[in-house]
Structures are given as C-alpha cells and as structure tokens.
Design a protein around this motif. Sequence first.
Motif, PDB file in Angstrom:
ATOM      1  N   ILE A 258       0.828  -1.210   0.000  1.00 36.11           N
ATOM      2  CA  ILE A 258       0.000   0.000   0.000  1.00 36.11           C
ATOM      3  C   ILE A 258       0.859   1.255   0.000  1.00 36.11           C
ATOM      4  O   ILE A 258       0.649   2.162  -0.793  1.00 36.11           O
ATOM      5  CB  ILE A 258      -0.965  -0.004   1.204  1.00 36.11           C
ATOM      6  CG1 ILE A 258      -1.925  -1.192   1.076  1.00 36.11           C
ATOM      7  CG2 ILE A 258      -1.738   1.309   1.282  1.00 36.11           C
ATOM      8  CD1 ILE A 258      -2.746  -1.460   2.315  1.00 36.11           C
ATOM      9  N   GLY A 259       1.849   1.324   0.888  1.00 32.81           N
ATOM     10  CA  GLY A 259       2.716   2.495   0.909  1.00 32.81           C
ATOM     11  C   GLY A 259       2.832   3.080   2.298  1.00 32.81           C
ATOM     12  O   GLY A 259       2.593   2.410   3.306  1.00 32.81           O
ATOM     13  N   ASP A 260       3.181   4.355   2.365  1.00 37.92           N
ATOM     14  CA  ASP A 260       3.442   5.030   3.631  1.00 37.92           C
ATOM     15  C   ASP A 260       2.185   5.757   4.095  1.00 37.92           C
ATOM     16  O   ASP A 260       1.664   6.639   3.394  1.00 37.92           O
ATOM     17  CB  ASP A 260       4.598   6.021   3.482  1.00 37.92           C
ATOM     18  CG  ASP A 260       5.894   5.313   3.111  1.00 37.92           C
ATOM     19  OD1 ASP A 260       5.931   4.069   3.163  1.00 37.92           O
ATOM     20  OD2 ASP A 260       6.867   6.014   2.760  1.00 37.92           O
ATOM     21  N   LEU A 261       1.704   5.414   5.288  1.00 33.93           N
ATOM     22  CA  LEU A 261       0.419   5.908   5.750  1.00 33.93           C
ATOM     23  C   LEU A 261       0.446   7.368   6.164  1.00 33.93           C
ATOM     24  O   LEU A 261      -0.608   7.937   6.473  1.00 33.93           O
ATOM     25  CB  LEU A 261      -0.079   5.052   6.926  1.00 33.93           C
ATOM     26  CG  LEU A 261      -0.315   3.569   6.627  1.00 33.93           C
ATOM     27  CD1 LEU A 261      -0.950   2.890   7.828  1.00 33.93           C
ATOM     28  CD2 LEU A 261      -1.183   3.377   5.400  1.00 33.93           C
ATOM     29  N   GLU A 262       1.616   7.993   6.157  1.00 31.29           N
ATOM     30  CA  GLU A 262       1.682   9.412   6.498  1.00 31.29           C
ATOM     31  C   GLU A 262       0.912  10.259   5.485  1.00 31.29           C
ATOM     32  O   GLU A 262       0.502  11.374   5.773  1.00 31.29           O
ATOM     33  CB  GLU A 262       3.137   9.878   6.540  1.00 31.29           C
ATOM     34  CG  GLU A 262       3.943   9.195   7.641  1.00 31.29           C
ATOM     35  CD  GLU A 262       5.440   9.407   7.464  1.00 31.29           C
ATOM     36  OE1 GLU A 262       5.873   9.533   6.306  1.00 31.29           O
ATOM     37  OE2 GLU A 262       6.149   9.440   8.476  1.00 31.29           O
TER      38      GLU A 262
ATOM     39  N   LEU B 134      -3.567   6.513   3.314  1.00 29.05           N
ATOM     40  CA  LEU B 134      -4.357   6.058   4.463  1.00 29.05           C
ATOM     41  C   LEU B 134      -5.763   5.675   4.018  1.00 29.05           C
ATOM     42  O   LEU B 134      -6.316   4.666   4.474  1.00 29.05           O
ATOM     43  CB  LEU B 134      -4.409   7.157   5.522  1.00 29.05           C
ATOM     44  CG  LEU B 134      -5.219   6.826   6.784  1.00 29.05           C
ATOM     45  CD1 LEU B 134      -4.619   5.637   7.517  1.00 29.05           C
ATOM     46  CD2 LEU B 134      -5.293   8.048   7.709  1.00 29.05           C
ATOM     47  N   ARG B 135      -6.343   6.450   3.116  1.00 26.37           N
ATOM     48  CA  ARG B 135      -7.672   6.096   2.599  1.00 26.37           C
ATOM     49  C   ARG B 135      -7.639   4.769   1.846  1.00 26.37           C
ATOM     50  O   ARG B 135      -8.553   3.946   1.962  1.00 26.37           O
ATOM     51  CB  ARG B 135      -8.195   7.196   1.665  1.00 26.37           C
ATOM     52  CG  ARG B 135      -8.735   8.412   2.379  1.00 26.37           C
ATOM     53  CD  ARG B 135      -9.776   9.126   1.554  1.00 26.37           C
ATOM     54  NE  ARG B 135      -9.396   9.270   0.150  1.00 26.37           N
ATOM     55  CZ  ARG B 135     -10.216   9.759  -0.778  1.00 26.37           C
ATOM     56  NH1 ARG B 135     -11.437  10.124  -0.463  1.00 26.37           N
ATOM     57  NH2 ARG B 135      -9.807   9.881  -2.033  1.00 26.37           N
ATOM     58  N   ALA B 136      -6.578   4.567   1.049  1.00 24.64           N
ATOM     59  CA  ALA B 136      -6.440   3.302   0.326  1.00 24.64           C
ATOM     60  C   ALA B 136      -6.292   2.141   1.308  1.00 24.64           C
ATOM     61  O   ALA B 136      -6.807   1.037   1.072  1.00 24.64           O
ATOM     62  CB  ALA B 136      -5.237   3.362  -0.615  1.00 24.64           C
ATOM     63  N   TYR B 137      -5.604   2.376   2.409  1.00 22.07           N
ATOM     64  CA  TYR B 137      -5.401   1.349   3.441  1.00 22.07           C
ATOM     65  C   TYR B 137      -6.730   0.964   4.088  1.00 22.07           C
ATOM     66  O   TYR B 137      -7.082  -0.228   4.155  1.00 22.07           O
ATOM     67  CB  TYR B 137      -4.418   1.898   4.476  1.00 22.07           C
ATOM     68  CG  TYR B 137      -4.286   1.129   5.765  1.00 22.07           C
ATOM     69  CD1 TYR B 137      -3.463   0.015   5.850  1.00 22.07           C
ATOM     70  CD2 TYR B 137      -4.958   1.541   6.916  1.00 22.07           C
ATOM     71  CE1 TYR B 137      -3.322  -0.674   7.053  1.00 22.07           C
ATOM     72  CE2 TYR B 137      -4.823   0.865   8.111  1.00 22.07           C
ATOM     73  CZ  TYR B 137      -3.997  -0.248   8.176  1.00 22.07           C
ATOM     74  OH  TYR B 137      -3.860  -0.923   9.363  1.00 22.07           O
ATOM     75  N   THR B 138      -7.501   1.931   4.548  1.00 18.62           N
ATOM     76  CA  THR B 138      -8.749   1.621   5.246  1.00 18.62           C
ATOM     77  C   THR B 138      -9.791   1.015   4.293  1.00 18.62           C
ATOM     78  O   THR B 138     -10.488   0.070   4.651  1.00 18.62           O
ATOM     79  CB  THR B 138      -9.318   2.876   5.919  1.00 18.62           C
ATOM     80  OG1 THR B 138      -9.481   3.925   4.946  1.00 18.62           O
ATOM     81  CG2 THR B 138      -8.381   3.369   7.020  1.00 18.62           C
ATOM     82  N   SER B 139      -9.878   1.548   3.084  1.00 17.13           N
ATOM     83  CA  SER B 139     -10.843   0.980   2.132  1.00 17.13           C
ATOM     84  C   SER B 139     -10.411  -0.410   1.693  1.00 17.13           C
ATOM     85  O   SER B 139     -11.251  -1.287   1.450  1.00 17.13           O
ATOM     86  CB  SER B 139     -11.010   1.900   0.921  1.00 17.13           C
ATOM     87  OG  SER B 139      -9.803   2.018   0.195  1.00 17.13           O
ATOM     88  N   GLY B 140      -9.084  -0.645   1.609  1.00 22.21           N
ATOM     89  CA  GLY B 140      -8.583  -1.969   1.257  1.00 22.21           C
ATOM     90  C   GLY B 140      -8.941  -3.006   2.306  1.00 22.21           C
ATOM     91  O   GLY B 140      -9.309  -4.150   1.975  1.00 22.21           O
TER      92      GLY B 140
END
Length: 761
Positions: A431-435, A440-446
């Motif tokens: 996903i990448g760096d959550l900073e 972060l949106r891609a992380y939570t939706s994923g």
Amino acid sequence: MPEREDALRCRLRVQGIVQGVGFRPFVHALATRYRLTGRVGNDMDGVYVEVQGPPDRVAGFRADLVTHAPPLAVVERVSAETIACRAESGFSIASSASGGPSRTLVSPDMATCDDCLRDLSDPADRRFGYPFTNCTNCGPRLTIVTGVPYDRASTTMARFTMCPDCASEYGDPGDRRFHAQPVCCPKCGPHVRLVSLDGTEVPGGDPIAGAADSLRAGRVVAVKGLGGYHLAADATSEAAVRVLRRRKSRDAKPFAVMVGSLDAARQLCAVDPAEAQALGSPRRPIVLLRRRPDARIASAVAPGDRHLGLMLAYTPLHHLLTRAFPRPMVMTSGNASDEPMCRTEAEAFERLAGIADHLLAHDRPIHTRADDSVVRIVGSREYPVRRSRGYAPAPLALPEPARRPVLGSGAELKSTFCLASGERAIVSPHIGDLENYETLRAYTSGIDRFRRLFGIDPAIIAHDLHPEYLSTKHAHECADVELMGVQHHHAHVASCLADNGETGPVIGVALDGLGYGTDGALWGGELLVADLAGFERRGHLEAVALPGGAAAIREPWRMAAAYLDAAYGGAIPEGLPVARRNAARWHRVLTVARSGVNSPWTTSAGRLFDAVAALIGLRDRVSFEGQAAVELEQRADPAETSAYTASVTGSETLLIHGTDLVRDLVDDLTGGADPPTVAARFHNGLVRALAHACFRLSAETGLSAVALSGGVFQNVLLLCRVREELEQMGLRVLVHRSVPPNDGGISFGQAAVAAARDARR
C-alpha cells in the motif's frame, strides 16, 4: 452408456486458489476423459465436484485432480464423501452458488501467457493487436474481482456483453477460454484511448502508436496497467527522465524500467538463470539486477546505483507498447511521490495533471490497486522486497492456526495489512506510507474490501506498539474487537518464522530503522530469543542519541556527529571531512545531542549505516528512506575480507559496540583508506559482531536456529555474509521467502503472533 452396477458417486470439496484459474473447465475435461458423469460448480467455499462411475475410474480422477491441476491453481485441500448415485447423462458445469460467508480465495493477476501472445501477434487471429487478450491461464484476477464466487458478474468485466464468437469460446469445453471470465475481443471488450490531461482525444487512429510517438518526443505518458496507472518515459533520454523526476518530485530514488523481452533485458543487465526465471515468470516482478557498464540507459534513471530494477512487459497492452516503442521505458507508479497509484481515470486527471502529458487509458475498471512487486535473487531464490501484483493475495500458511479471525494492521511505512483465519493468512498488496492521506484512505478501504471479499471479520486486531502510527490509531477506532499490541521487532522475527513454517523458539536478529520498544525507547538493532507468542530481549546495539529526532533520519550527518561524540567521549578528532562539510550546524547539533532535548536514544542499525555513509562522504542528506544505506552497500568492495572489531559485552543483555566500528573506521580514513575498503570493512565488522553475539546466545540458550529480519537485511551483502558466518558456526539460518524482511512483512508477523497467543491461552 448404462451405469455399471458397482457405480460410485463421490462428492469432493476443493479449496485453495481454484476460482478464476480454469479449474472448472479442467475438471470437466478430466471427468470426460475418465468417462464419468456428474457436475462441477463454484460456491462460497471454493469448488465442489460430484463424479459418478466405476470405483477405479473415480479413484483415477481423484488422483489427477490434484497432480494435474491448472498452472495457476493452488489446491490446498480436497475432502470427499460418498453420496447416493443419480441417474444422469454426461458431466456439466453448474451455475455458481452464492450466499453465506465467503471462504474461497482469489488468484493474483498473472502475465499474458505464450498462447495469448501468439494470438496477439497473428494477423490471421481475430485478437491480433488487441490489448485485452487473455484466457484461463493468464490475465487480470484480483484487480477486477468485485465479489465471489468468481464469475463474470462479479468482476469489472460485467459491463461488457460477450459477442457470439466470445460466447462460443466461453462455452466450449475444448477451448482454453472455456469459462475464462475476462474473455473478450475487439468487438465486445474494452478499448484503449490516448487523451490529453484535459480529457481531449489525441488525434490519430492508433492510441498505442500515438503513445509511442509521445515517448519518442520526450513526453511523459500515464499508462493504465493491471493494478493502476504507471508513468512512462524514454529511459534512454536524460532529458525525459529528468522531466519526470522534476514533475513527480522524486529527486533520486531509482526508477523501474520495462523492456519487451529477455534479450532486451540482457542488453542492460547481467542476468543469471535464476534471475531470468524470475523475470519471465507469470508473476513478472521487478527484479533488481547488476547493470552492465555499457547499458544504454540514462544516468538519471538510477543515479549512482550499480543495479537496475527491470521488468518484462506483462499485459498485452505493455507488449504492444514495447513493440511500438522498442527502447527501454521508465515504468514507475502513477502518482506524485508518497501517494498511492491512480486507479481510475478521474484520479489520473486530478492527480497526474502537471506530471503526465498524455494518458493511455482504457475502459476496463480496476477494482483493487496492485503496484508492481520487487524481488532480488539471493542464492538462486527469490528474496522479496515488495510483495504485490502477481503474488498478493495468494494465501500464506500460519504455523499455528488462528482460532479466531485476526487482522494484522501493519506498520506505518511500506504498509500492508493481513487477514488471517484458520491456517490461512492473506496479506494485502503493498500500500505504501500511511503518512499520506490518500494512502491512508487506500489502506482503510482496502481492509474493508478484503474483509468482504474473503469473508473474514476479525475478532482480534494486532497492532504495533507505537501510539502515533496511523495503523495503530485505526485499530483503536475499531469496535467490538480485541486489541493486541505486538512489539515491532518481535513482529519482524515472527514474520520470518511464519514465512519458514516454524514456531520457534529461535534467536532473532532484527535490524531496521526504528521501532517502538516495550520500554518506550526507539529500538532497531535487536537480538531476541523469540517464538511466535513471545520474546525476550537478549541483546542490542549500543544506544546513541538521535539528534533532532526525525531530522536525523533525513540528515545522516547528524548520526555521524552523534556516533563520533559517543565514540570519543566528546573529544572528537579535528578536521574530519563530515564536520567540515556541515560546519555551520555541527556544534549546535552536538549540543542538542548531549542535552537530550529532541534527541531520544536509539539502538537503530539503520542509523548506524547512515552514520557510516556520512563519515566516508557518501551522503549527508537523503531524499528517500534507506538511500544512504543502499549507497553504502553499493560502495563496499566485495573482495575485501578484513574487518573492523566491535566488542560484545554484557551477560543478561548483550551489547554490540557500534562505536568501536566507528573508531576503527576513523583511523582507517585518516590513514588514507579509500571508501570501498572502509565500507567493506565496516560490513565485515558488523557481521562478525552479530555472529559472535548469536553464538554466545546459542551457547546460553541451547538454540541452534537464527532468524534474520528487518529492513536492513535488504542489504544482500550483509545478509549473505551474516548467514555464511552463522552457518560456519553450525547454526541454522532462516531468511525470508514470501514476505519482505522490511515493514511490508510486519502485518503477517503480527497476525502470526496474535494467532499463536490466542491459541495457547
């Protein structure tokens, strides 16, 4: 044909990656060959099969079901029961059954197979030059799946109605496109278009030829791939690559390069057989290779790097583009630095404006992002650096099954998440760096997407101890779950254990940048005695100040100052080049380091590498994580065998004195030693100190296995020499196989720890 009196009907349940990989057509053909009646179908658990006929033929069918499965299938388990015979003729593929929780798996996306490439290249074939050619053995999977069971209606191809020719192939058991869900052709499938960033069509009849013309003119083209957009540029043009760097705000981090064939790859890099196999595998990762001195490649592609990240074309669109533009192409993630890849055309228009000149877009939607995977070859085996397209979401085995479903929430950098249930762990694509907010949106939706897709609703969320990690904060925002904190370096060691199918205990060596310790300090050079459920800290690098906090990560010269101050008790030798280069702030930074204000203590191995890189004049400032350490590895003379000496002291907790290495290094530098020699002697000295510490722990604990993990072990010189030294001592060494040693593997380690703790209590 009348049924024999001794006929047997058997119901089989097949679990694993068995949807979207041609498994039902394979079963149909196999049953027909054995002259059996029955049916096969998809449901929420995987594939079910009912076969009826003489017992000997049923037994032969069951054996071949596993041993001759399609190339993309992964059969995890087959269960069988005898059921009542039925009067029927022939063998059929049943409609998919839906409803209830999903327990099936989804295949990763796979590169275009040789058969489809032949279709693409044959002027007599109706798919000649068609950029979306695929079959049951290749093409998109995860990136287009919207639900299970895996049928066309549950993919982003649902909007495209098959023409009569494609429908005929789809329904023909003898065709390799039989029940291939993304099947399409120029009459009925997606189409490519070349547009400017204002949305207007670029004139010309062939969008791919137009994109090639744009690349030849030195422009940047955003190309829609399997899992998102890439930014492409002429990798032989210094000007074109520098334009891309400036627009993308990526000063020095190396770009990946795509070429059309293995022969083209060999013109740029030395490629051994194992590397060739990785390059050409259906997974098609980026492979880090040794660059040839005469490689026709712009220096701005990978400044100062002796390696090049190469990948081969892996979709029909990429193959057609590399034919229209036969030079090497930069092919890097379609984003501004630190953002996730653009997935939709709308995102590309919004976020790539000012970066790309044209979009080579198409109308097949991408449902799930998947960046390119990255590997190195170590000892003729793949050593993962980034696990994504082609690998995720293939399941990984948990050595101790999860009694209750678990979410491993991952770390802050190189983020992934992991959902685990029973014996399976499913790690997300990189996903990448959550900073970054978009990441972060891609992380939570994923997480939400994978929970629905795989039917895993976590009862436990395992998270890092760092209270400021956004992954930790996300875990604390979730309701009705048990939260379980997992120390960062324990998660590293656990990920290596689970990656090797082991539970421990082992001696764990975890070397990375920074991780939050159980004492609230910043750890990063750790020796643990650990199993999956717990650990004891039995050693570490000596702690030094981190002057300026995060500023010391961006400016390695600060770490050089801190290490010199610690090594010489404040009486730093005069005239060192690193001090002269940074004279304006040198004494102020030393004052900050000594005061303890915004200068936490750290045992980080990554910061020691930074300090050494600055001391020998490689880099005082970095523009991306690990830059100084990468350059230090690259500069080291591999033929140098002598080593600096680092003492290992202590009894209950061993202390490896990095300051000893620094003093030897300074003596060498002032004596006139060149940077390659110094870099190699530093590596060798750290290797010997780590090996000596592990040998002492082995003697004290009786443990004979050592697990190596953490981002610093992306340094292959360090990895191979530590492993060699330990093996010469008679110790067994575990290294990563399927997940990266860096923070991309943390979520898997967290899930493994949570499963083990939950099972044991």
